[in-house]
Design a protein around this motif. Structure first.
Motif, PDB file in Angstrom:
ATOM      1  N   HIS A  12      98.005  54.173  45.454  1.00 18.24           N
ATOM      2  CA  HIS A  12      98.636  54.514  46.709  1.00 18.24           C
ATOM      3  C   HIS A  12     100.060  53.998  46.658  1.00 18.24           C
ATOM      4  CE1 HIS A  12      96.016  50.951  46.865  1.00 18.24           C
ATOM      5  NE2 HIS A  12      97.105  50.359  47.306  1.00 18.24           N
ATOM      6  N   GLY A  13     100.912  54.486  47.614  1.00 14.57           N
ATOM      7  CA  GLY A  13     102.320  54.119  47.570  1.00 14.57           C
ATOM      8  C   GLY A  13     102.519  52.622  47.731  1.00 14.57           C
ATOM      9  N   HIS A  14     103.329  52.011  46.860  1.00 15.12           N
ATOM     10  CA  HIS A  14     103.593  50.591  46.991  1.00 15.12           C
ATOM     11  C   HIS A  14     104.846  50.223  46.210  1.00 15.12           C
ATOM     12  CE1 HIS A  14     100.983  50.902  43.359  1.00 15.12           C
ATOM     13  NE2 HIS A  14     101.900  50.081  42.890  1.00 15.12           N
ATOM     14  N   ASP A  15     105.379  49.065  46.551  1.00 15.37           N
ATOM     15  CA  ASP A  15     106.498  48.487  45.813  1.00 15.37           C
ATOM     16  C   ASP A  15     106.043  47.153  45.258  1.00 15.37           C
ATOM     17  OD1 ASP A  15     108.419  50.444  46.369  1.00 15.37           O
ATOM     18  OD2 ASP A  15     108.738  49.611  48.370  1.00 15.37           O
ATOM     19  N   HIS A  16     106.480  46.849  44.058  1.00 19.05           N
ATOM     20  CA  HIS A  16     106.197  45.531  43.486  1.00 19.05           C
ATOM     21  C   HIS A  16     107.467  44.705  43.587  1.00 19.05           C
ATOM     22  CE1 HIS A  16     102.254  46.200  41.778  1.00 19.05           C
ATOM     23  NE2 HIS A  16     102.658  47.368  41.333  1.00 19.05           N
ATOM     24  N   ARG A 274     103.000  47.278  55.032  1.00 15.62           N
ATOM     25  CA  ARG A 274     104.270  47.370  55.763  1.00 15.62           C
ATOM     26  C   ARG A 274     104.612  48.860  55.902  1.00 15.62           C
ATOM     27  NH1 ARG A 274     110.152  46.411  54.430  1.00 15.62           N
ATOM     28  NH2 ARG A 274     111.010  45.219  56.190  1.00 15.62           N
ATOM     29  N   PRO A 275     104.100  49.518  56.940  1.00 12.41           N
ATOM     30  CA  PRO A 275     104.214  50.985  57.080  1.00 12.41           C
ATOM     31  C   PRO A 275     105.631  51.545  56.964  1.00 12.41           C
ATOM     32  CG  PRO A 275     102.672  50.097  58.671  1.00 12.41           C
ATOM     33  CD  PRO A 275     103.329  48.926  58.033  1.00 12.41           C
ATOM     34  N   GLU A 305     102.364  47.838  50.520  1.00 15.09           N
ATOM     35  CA  GLU A 305     101.645  49.099  50.688  1.00 15.09           C
ATOM     36  C   GLU A 305     102.028  49.707  52.034  1.00 15.09           C
ATOM     37  OE1 GLU A 305      97.805  47.292  48.229  1.00 15.09           O
ATOM     38  OE2 GLU A 305      97.733  47.489  50.429  1.00 15.09           O
ATOM     39  N   THR A 306     102.301  51.007  52.036  1.00  8.83           N
ATOM     40  CA  THR A 306     102.764  51.656  53.267  1.00  8.83           C
ATOM     41  C   THR A 306     101.654  52.387  54.015  1.00  8.83           C
ATOM     42  OG1 THR A 306     103.392  53.614  51.992  1.00  8.83           O
ATOM     43  CG2 THR A 306     105.095  51.941  52.363  1.00  8.83           C
ATOM     44  N   GLY A 307     100.469  52.525  53.391  1.00 10.82           N
ATOM     45  CA  GLY A 307      99.356  53.195  54.069  1.00 10.82           C
ATOM     46  C   GLY A 307      98.521  52.200  54.852  1.00 10.82           C
TER      47      GLY A 307
END
Length: 320
Positions: A12-16, A274-275, A305-307
């Motif tokens: 799923h969408g995320h940033d590291h 963090r949507p 994670e944005t979801g």
């Protein structure tokens, strides 16, 4: 230093985000106590040889027992020195953290060695209380007094690092314990010279053992905790969780792990929901800097994670 959990796939969408400590704290390698270790090993090895010679010459079991105790401490100094040196080795393709954890293993081994030495002292003391041996008090006092000076000087060289580094603390405790044992021998020999009460020497040794055990128990407990990847003592996990949960835009926090990479370095991984994820780079840098300055956590990896939090397969029910 981005790192992931083996076998965990995040589709799923995320940033590291990751940090090795900001503001000049790129590396938190242990302070260099190489000179202290070298001096300590040389002085104590020489003293062990002198104690053995004097113990055999003057028929003193106390000096021979103390020599055995000091020899175990020479071994522990070598162990701690080797671990401190290994901790400075650079990471490799397979050992991505380097050999930093050797400091934790050495502090654990040191605690066990100290307990073994204490057991030997107790055994000898009990035997000598039941059957007191005559002691040549004056020579024993002189040799033991030299031991007090040598062990105290060695302990003082490690005192500066004893609070912040469990491995150095182990070396410090060993030397401080040796100084205390040698002092007990001096006092016991002095009283014996005045009273001829030979049982006082082993009785005093048992009192010193009790003091040693109190310090060793804390070292053993902390070493086992760090070896099992528990959060280092002094870091409030719930306070870290609350602080991360209060960061701008964060609606959920899960899969939080805090552990010791070495006796001086702490790492953290966490998933943050963090949507809106506004200014992702700025958010990550501020969060990592805050973890370093507030909690002393210099190696942080954040997954944003944005979801929905429940969409993450490591959401609480399955989190390790």
């Amino acid at each position: 230093m981005a790192h992931d959990h083996p076998g965990h796939h995040h589709d799923h969408g995320h940033d590291h985000g990751h940090s090795h400590g900001l503001g000049g704290h790129h590396h938190h390698a242990p302070k260099d106590f190489g000179r202290a270790f070298a001096i300590g090993v040389v002085l104590n090895t020489g003293f062990v040889a002198a104690e053995v010679a004097a113990g055999l010459w003057f028929g003193s079991l106390a000096l021979l027992a103390d020599a055995g105790h000091n020899l175990s401490d020479v071994m522990s100094l070598l162990l701690a020195w080797g671990a401190a040196s290994l901790a400075k080795r650079r990471p490799t393709g397979r050992r991505t953290y380097g050999l930093r954890k050797a400091t934790i293993l050495a502090s654990l081994a040191n605690a066990i060695l100290l307990l073994v030495a204490v057991g030997a002292i107790v055994s000898e003391a009990v035997r000598r209380i039941a059957d007191p041996a005559e002691v040549a008090a004056a020579p024993v006092m002189i040799v033991a007094a030299i031991g007090v000076v040598i062990n105290t000087a060695t302990a003082l060289m490690f005192m500066g690092g004893a609070k912040g580094d469990l491995n150095i603390r182990g070396a410090f405790l060993h030397m401080a314990a040796d100084a205390a044992v040698s002092l007990a021998v001096v006092i016991g020999a002095g009283v014996i010279a005045l009273t001829s009460l030979y049982w006082l020497d082993p009785a005093l040794s048992l009192l010193i053992v009790a003091v040693i055990l109190i310090g060793t128990w804390g070292l053993l407990r902390d070493s086992v905790d760090l070896a099992l990847d528990a959060a280092p003592r002094g870091i409030d996990v719930e306070a870290v969780r609350a602080w991360l949960g209060g960061l701008p835009g964060v609606t959920d926090i899960h899969d939080l792990h805090i552990w010791a990479m070495s006796t001086t370095e702490t790492a953290l991984t966490v998933h943050l929901t963090r949507p809106d994820n506004a200014d992702p780079d700025g958010f990550l840098h501020a969060a990592c800097e805050g973890l370093q300055s507030r909690f002393g956590i210099g190696h942080a990896t954040l997954q944003v994670e944005t979801g929905e939090a429940a969409d993450c397969r490591l959401y609480p029910a399955e989190g390790v």
